[in-house]
Design an enzyme around this catalytic site. Structure first.
Site, mmCIF file in Angstrom:
data_model
loop_
_atom_site.group_PDB
_atom_site.id
_atom_site.type_symbol
_atom_site.label_atom_id
_atom_site.label_comp_id
_atom_site.label_asym_id
_atom_site.label_seq_id
_atom_site.Cartn_x
_atom_site.Cartn_y
_atom_site.Cartn_z
ATOM 1 N N GLU A 244 0.852 -1.200 0.000
ATOM 2 C CA GLU A 244 0.000 0.000 0.000
ATOM 3 C C GLU A 244 0.880 1.240 0.000
ATOM 4 O OE1 GLU A 244 -2.343 -0.185 3.572
ATOM 5 O OE2 GLU A 244 -3.596 -1.814 2.831
ATOM 6 N N LYS A 246 2.323 4.739 1.340
ATOM 7 C CA LYS A 246 2.411 5.337 2.679
ATOM 8 C C LYS A 246 2.200 6.839 2.529
ATOM 9 C CE LYS A 246 5.297 5.150 6.876
ATOM 10 N NZ LYS A 246 5.079 6.403 7.506
ATOM 11 N N ARG A 251 -2.138 9.978 11.524
ATOM 12 C CA ARG A 251 -2.949 8.806 11.771
ATOM 13 C C ARG A 251 -4.297 9.223 12.325
ATOM 14 N NH1 ARG A 251 -0.458 3.492 13.104
ATOM 15 N NH2 ARG A 251 -2.182 2.019 12.998
ATOM 16 N N ARG A 275 -2.466 9.273 16.572
ATOM 17 C CA ARG A 275 -1.550 8.152 16.790
ATOM 18 C C ARG A 275 -1.273 7.985 18.279
ATOM 19 N NH1 ARG A 275 3.297 6.581 17.834
ATOM 20 N NH2 ARG A 275 4.438 5.151 16.488
ATOM 21 N N GLU A 304 -5.200 7.253 7.526
ATOM 22 C CA GLU A 304 -4.257 8.377 7.517
ATOM 23 C C GLU A 304 -4.939 9.539 6.804
ATOM 24 O OE1 GLU A 304 -1.172 8.043 8.853
ATOM 25 O OE2 GLU A 304 0.059 9.595 7.942
ATOM 26 N N ARG A 419 4.479 -3.283 17.354
ATOM 27 C CA ARG A 419 5.300 -3.016 16.180
ATOM 28 C C ARG A 419 5.829 -4.379 15.758
ATOM 29 N NH1 ARG A 419 7.535 1.633 14.284
ATOM 30 N NH2 ARG A 419 7.362 2.835 16.197
ATOM 31 N N LYS A 425 7.473 -0.838 6.920
ATOM 32 C CA LYS A 425 7.432 0.440 6.187
ATOM 33 C C LYS A 425 8.698 0.571 5.354
ATOM 34 C CE LYS A 425 8.805 2.760 10.421
ATOM 35 N NZ LYS A 425 8.657 3.899 11.289
HETATM 36 P P1 ATP Z 1 6.607 7.073 10.936
HETATM 37 O O1 ATP Z 1 5.240 7.586 10.706
HETATM 38 O O2 ATP Z 1 7.622 8.135 11.179
HETATM 39 O O3 ATP Z 1 7.057 6.112 9.903
HETATM 40 P P2 ATP Z 1 5.536 5.925 13.291
HETATM 41 O O4 ATP Z 1 6.302 5.360 14.422
HETATM 42 O O5 ATP Z 1 4.633 7.074 13.525
HETATM 43 O O6 ATP Z 1 6.635 6.270 12.245
HETATM 44 P P3 ATP Z 1 5.181 3.534 11.917
HETATM 45 O O7 ATP Z 1 4.557 2.333 12.422
HETATM 46 O O8 ATP Z 1 6.629 3.516 11.987
HETATM 47 O O9 ATP Z 1 4.651 4.811 12.644
HETATM 48 O O10 ATP Z 1 4.676 3.777 10.433
HETATM 49 C C1 ATP Z 1 3.338 3.605 10.181
HETATM 50 C C2 ATP Z 1 2.655 4.955 10.071
HETATM 51 O O11 ATP Z 1 2.497 5.290 8.707
HETATM 52 C C3 ATP Z 1 1.261 4.861 10.625
HETATM 53 O O12 ATP Z 1 1.265 5.310 11.967
HETATM 54 C C4 ATP Z 1 0.428 5.768 9.740
HETATM 55 O O13 ATP Z 1 0.327 7.028 10.357
HETATM 56 C C5 ATP Z 1 1.246 5.938 8.485
HETATM 57 N N1 ATP Z 1 0.646 5.323 7.274
HETATM 58 C C6 ATP Z 1 0.557 5.927 6.061
HETATM 59 N N2 ATP Z 1 0.032 5.116 5.158
HETATM 60 C C7 ATP Z 1 -0.247 3.946 5.774
HETATM 61 C C8 ATP Z 1 -0.805 2.700 5.359
HETATM 62 N N3 ATP Z 1 -1.142 2.462 4.109
HETATM 63 N N4 ATP Z 1 -0.941 1.727 6.288
HETATM 64 C C9 ATP Z 1 -0.561 1.933 7.568
HETATM 65 N N5 ATP Z 1 -0.023 3.079 8.020
HETATM 66 C C10 ATP Z 1 0.138 4.080 7.136
#
Ligand code: ATP
Length: 573
Positions: A244, A246, A251, A275, A304, A419, A425
């Site tokens: 998917e 990003k 969030r 988040r 998101e 996590r 990611k």
């Molecule tokens: P970062 O956002 O800096 O990568 P994080 O610690 O906030 O780090 P992660 O789990 O590392 O969060 O990355 C997932 C984040 O990416 C989610 O919290 C969400 O906000 C965002 N996101 C964007 N697109 C998607 C998607 N398709 N599926 C899941 N999460 C997504």
């Protein structure tokens, strides 16, 4: 329980930094607490009156507390303010004036007074707060006074997180950690730790197996791991995966449910959690209106939200979307920075808990629930088992100006609060140098020299989380724009404290000009992670630069030392 007895536990907690001891003290406290009190005690030890997502704000700044202390103990405001300047701790200042008598107030009495005080708003509320709190302080023994002054000002930091409370609840029941994972699983699904404590105390942990998501109460979000290449992703996530885009916005966990109004009609209620699981509903009336059009009785979605240019329709960079996180000027912001919500998961629908279902099944349910609505879209996705296709998709998303991709395990349940490799990611930076940006805590600042005198701050010390501690990993003196320096200066001024916070571990050669209390999280991009003899994390960031101020993250959510070590090892693959 009398509040004075509760205060002796707080004192014990304050004196130790050993996580084991903290757990034992908390377990002991919880054991002695009655079923009626346990939820309140759990909130109060964390310096709160309710779970943070409910957002009870005391609105008592240190200055106001000085006035309260002066009134409570018949002192001149200047004298109290002088003492505070000398000692730097409101609790100790107030304790010094307290009469030392215990008026016998119970934990519930004190909780009730604090609760009423927090609810005061409007004309004359400040004066009422002063009178009520002063009355409370003057009726308590000195140790209770020390802690009560710290709670409404946000200074009761006893150096443990919700996770330690979960451990302590297990110890309360069995004297060991054996129930921790069961308690944590329940907490992940419904983050009201007071409610969980109460359920355990009343009925034992067996009730927790039935804990279900509840619209209105946030679910801890699932988080993604990192891997250095498409091949590694296929190896670890599955031979076939879902890819998917990003989006780099914020969030949004969206809850929809029906509430009975006073005249017994049903009204659709929408709540949006960040988040961080803060309630951000009021900031986004546009999303609220859009999701109300989804035809469903009740549901919890994960997604998101990202801002786009109203004219061109192009998605905007994170810094612009971030401007939608505001308390004032919302109608203007909606016009200038409209948001689109991309839903990527459904966790609950019409009374049914969807968390345990495989992702592919949840997706089918999502597709049969959400249809075309302005401002809301289901995220696009592709299924593939081919590394080249993954790489091409990532390039395509990057070319569209997006942040990267999320690669998801097809049959994984929704892993609340975890996590893991069910989500990986892959960002612009993955594969080049360090595989991810690092979210660090700003621990202190140095005043600027030369050109940067004008900005105030000239360098700042950052660290990552290791258990209850923050360990330094970089002193950053370059890589910020002029505007970022100014912003850092402005923000750090509010956070300065005279003594090093107890949870910091810093080498004496790195002591900054001013310490900042644990609050501000910054996203840092580095070229490399190297071994460091002076940084207490044992690892340092080479060529760090500031990407963003991460307002939506709190200190508990900074990158952990374990994750940093993971990124360090990944460089060698
Ligand atoms: P970062 O956002 O800096 O990568 P994080 O610690 O906030 O780090 P992660 O789990 O590392 O969060 O990355 C997932 C984040 O990416 C989610 O919290 C969400 O906000 C965002 N996101 C964007 N697109 C998607 C998607 N398709 N599926 C899941 N999460 C997504």
């Amino acid at each position: 329980m009398k509040f004075s007895e509760f205060a002796t536990y707080l004192e014990k907690l304050e004196k130790t930094s050993s996580r084991n001891e903290i757990t034992q003290i908390l377990a002991d406290l919880f054991k002695k607490t009655s079923q009626k009190e346990i939820d309140k005690v759990v909130y109060l030890v964390s310096g709160q009156l309710a779970p943070s997502y409910i957002g009870i704000d005391f609105n008592i700044a240190e200055k106001l507390m000085l006035r309260i202390i002066a009134k409570a103990f018949g002192q001149k405001l200047e004298t109290v303010a002088d003492q505070f300047k000398k000692m730097g701790d409101l609790g100790i200042v107030a304790e010094g004036y307290a009469y030392g008598k215990d008026g016998g107030a119970s934990v519930l009495d004190v909780y009730q007074t604090l609760f009423e005080m927090a609810g005061q708003e409007g004309g004359g509320s400040q004066e009422r707060k002063i009178t009520q709190t002063a009355e409370l302080l003057s009726s308590l023994d000195s140790l209770s006074v020390r802690f009560i002054t710290r709670i409404p000002t946000g200074n009761l930091r006893l150096g443990f997180s919700d996770m330690t409370i979960l451990d302590a609840l297990s110890y309360m029941e069995t004297g060991d950690k054996s129930l921790r994972s069961r308690i944590e699983a329940a907490f992940n699904v419904t983050v009201d730790i007071g409610k969980i404590a109460k359920a355990v105390k009343q009925k034992g942990t067996f009730v927790l197996k039935d804990v279900l998501p509840e619209p209105g109460t946030p679910i801890r979000p699932s988080l993604a791991e990192r891997l250095p290449s498409a091949e590694k992703i296929l190896e670890k996530v599955g031979s076939k995966v879902i890819v998917e885009p990003k989006y780099d916005g914020f969030r949004a966990q969206v809850h929809i449910y029906k509430l009975k109004t006073q005249n017994s009609k049903l009204k659709t209620e929408v709540v949006i959690f960040s988040r961080n699981l803060e309630n951000t509903t009021n900031m986004f009336p546009d999303i609220v209106e859009a999701v109300k059009k989804i035809k469903v009785g009740s549901a919890i979605f994960d997604g998101e939200a990202i801002a786009y240019d109203a004219k061109s329709g192009k998605f905007l960079p994170f810094q612009e979307t971030a401007q939608r996180k505001r308390k004032y000027g919302i109608p203007e912001a909606i016009k200038n920075l409209p948001l689109k919500l991309f839903i990527f998961d459904i966790l609950y629908k019409d009374g049914k808990n969807l968390l345990p279902l495989p992702f592919s099944e949840r997706r089918k349910i999502l597709e049969s629930t959400v249809f075309k609505i302005d401002g809301v879209e289901i995220i696009r996705q592709e299924v593939t088992g081919d590394a080249k296709v993954i790489r091409d998709l990532i390039q395509k998303y990057l070319a569209e100006g997006l942040e990267g991709a999320l690669i998801k395990k097809i049959d994984a349940p929704y892993k609340a609060g975890a996590r893991g490799y069910h989500w990986v990611k892959y960002k612009k930076t993955t594969g080049a140098g360090v595989a991810d940006t690092i979210d660090c805590l700003v621990m202190g600042v140095n005043r600027g020299k030369g050109k940067r005198v004008g900005f105030g701050v000239g360098a700042f010390l950052v660290g990552v989380k290791d258990g209850n501690k923050f360990k330094t990993t970089s002193k950053i003196g370059t890589g910020l724009t002029d505007e970022q320096w100014r912003e850092l200066d402005k923000r750090s001024k509010y956070l300065e404290v005279s003594n090093m916070p107890g949870e910091y571990e810093v080498d004496k050669n790195l002591v900054p000009d001013a310490w900042t209390k644990p609050s501000l999280v910054v996203e840092i991009l580095a070229d490399e992670i190297t071994v460091s003899p002076i940084h207490t994390a044992g690892l340092a960031l080479r060529f760090p630069r500031l990407i963003n101020f991460r307002n939506e993250k709190n200190p508990d959510q900074t990158t952990t030392l374990r994750e940093l070590e993971g990124l360090f090892k990944m460089q060698k693959i």
